[in-house]
Write a protein that holds these residues in place. Structure first.
Motif, PDB file in Angstrom:
ATOM      1  N   ASP A  54      -9.677  -5.035 -13.895  1.00 10.64           N
ATOM      2  CA  ASP A  54     -10.677  -4.394 -13.043  1.00 10.64           C
ATOM      3  C   ASP A  54     -10.116  -3.822 -11.749  1.00 10.64           C
ATOM      4  N   TYR A  55      -8.816  -3.984 -11.523  1.00 12.75           N
ATOM      5  CA  TYR A  55      -8.238  -3.525 -10.264  1.00 12.75           C
ATOM      6  C   TYR A  55      -6.836  -2.985 -10.518  1.00 12.75           C
TER       7      TYR A  55
ATOM      8  N   ARG B 132       0.813  -1.222   0.000  1.00 10.01           N
ATOM      9  CA  ARG B 132       0.000   0.000   0.000  1.00 10.01           C
ATOM     10  C   ARG B 132       0.849   1.276   0.000  1.00 10.01           C
TER      11      ARG B 132
ATOM     12  N   CYS C 229      -3.334  -2.268  -9.213  1.00 11.41           N
ATOM     13  CA  CYS C 229      -2.421  -2.588  -8.107  1.00 11.41           C
ATOM     14  C   CYS C 229      -1.280  -1.591  -8.055  1.00 11.41           C
TER      15      CYS C 229
ATOM     16  N   CYS D 164      -2.830  -6.882 -11.466  1.00  5.94           N
ATOM     17  CA  CYS D 164      -4.004  -7.426 -10.777  1.00  5.94           C
ATOM     18  C   CYS D 164      -5.201  -7.571 -11.704  1.00  5.94           C
TER      19      CYS D 164
END
Length: 105
Positions: A79-80, A45, A82, A76
């Motif tokens: 749709d995502y 993160r 990372c 990822c």
């Protein structure tokens, strides 16, 4: 020295020095580099930024940026989001930032 570079951001692991990570065991030239975590992977993160010193490009017809980079970006799926990496530039000492180039270039 740090070459007047500096890092900021959320959970930033940027450090200047001698790399010892298995994927990046040495600098592209010389002994030192800037890397997220000189001894291993970046932080989970992490949202961090590496800033260079200002360069005076006045009078240059076609200025060019050149550097060596190792990029290990996690995918990822569509749709995502990372991980991502890009270069930005500013003409007014960081008040306004613009992405350098287009995606895929």
């Amino acid at each position: 020295s740090n070459g007047l570079f500096y890092a900021e951001g959320r959970r930033s692991s940027w450090a200047g020095g001698v790399p010892t990570a298995s994927r990046v065991p040495n600098a592209a030239s010389g002994d030192k580099c800037w890397k997220t975590n000189l001894a291993g992977p970046y932080n989970d993160r992490e949202e961090s930024y590496l800033y260079s010193p200002c360069f005076d490009l006045s009078g240059m017809q076609q200025p060019m940026l050149s550097f060596s980079a190792v990029v290990d970006i996690e995918d990822c799926g569509p749709d995502y989001v990372c991980d991502a990496a890009w270069v930005e530039w500013s003409y007014d000492a960081g008040a306004t930032w613009m992405v350098l180039g287009d995606s895929g270039t």
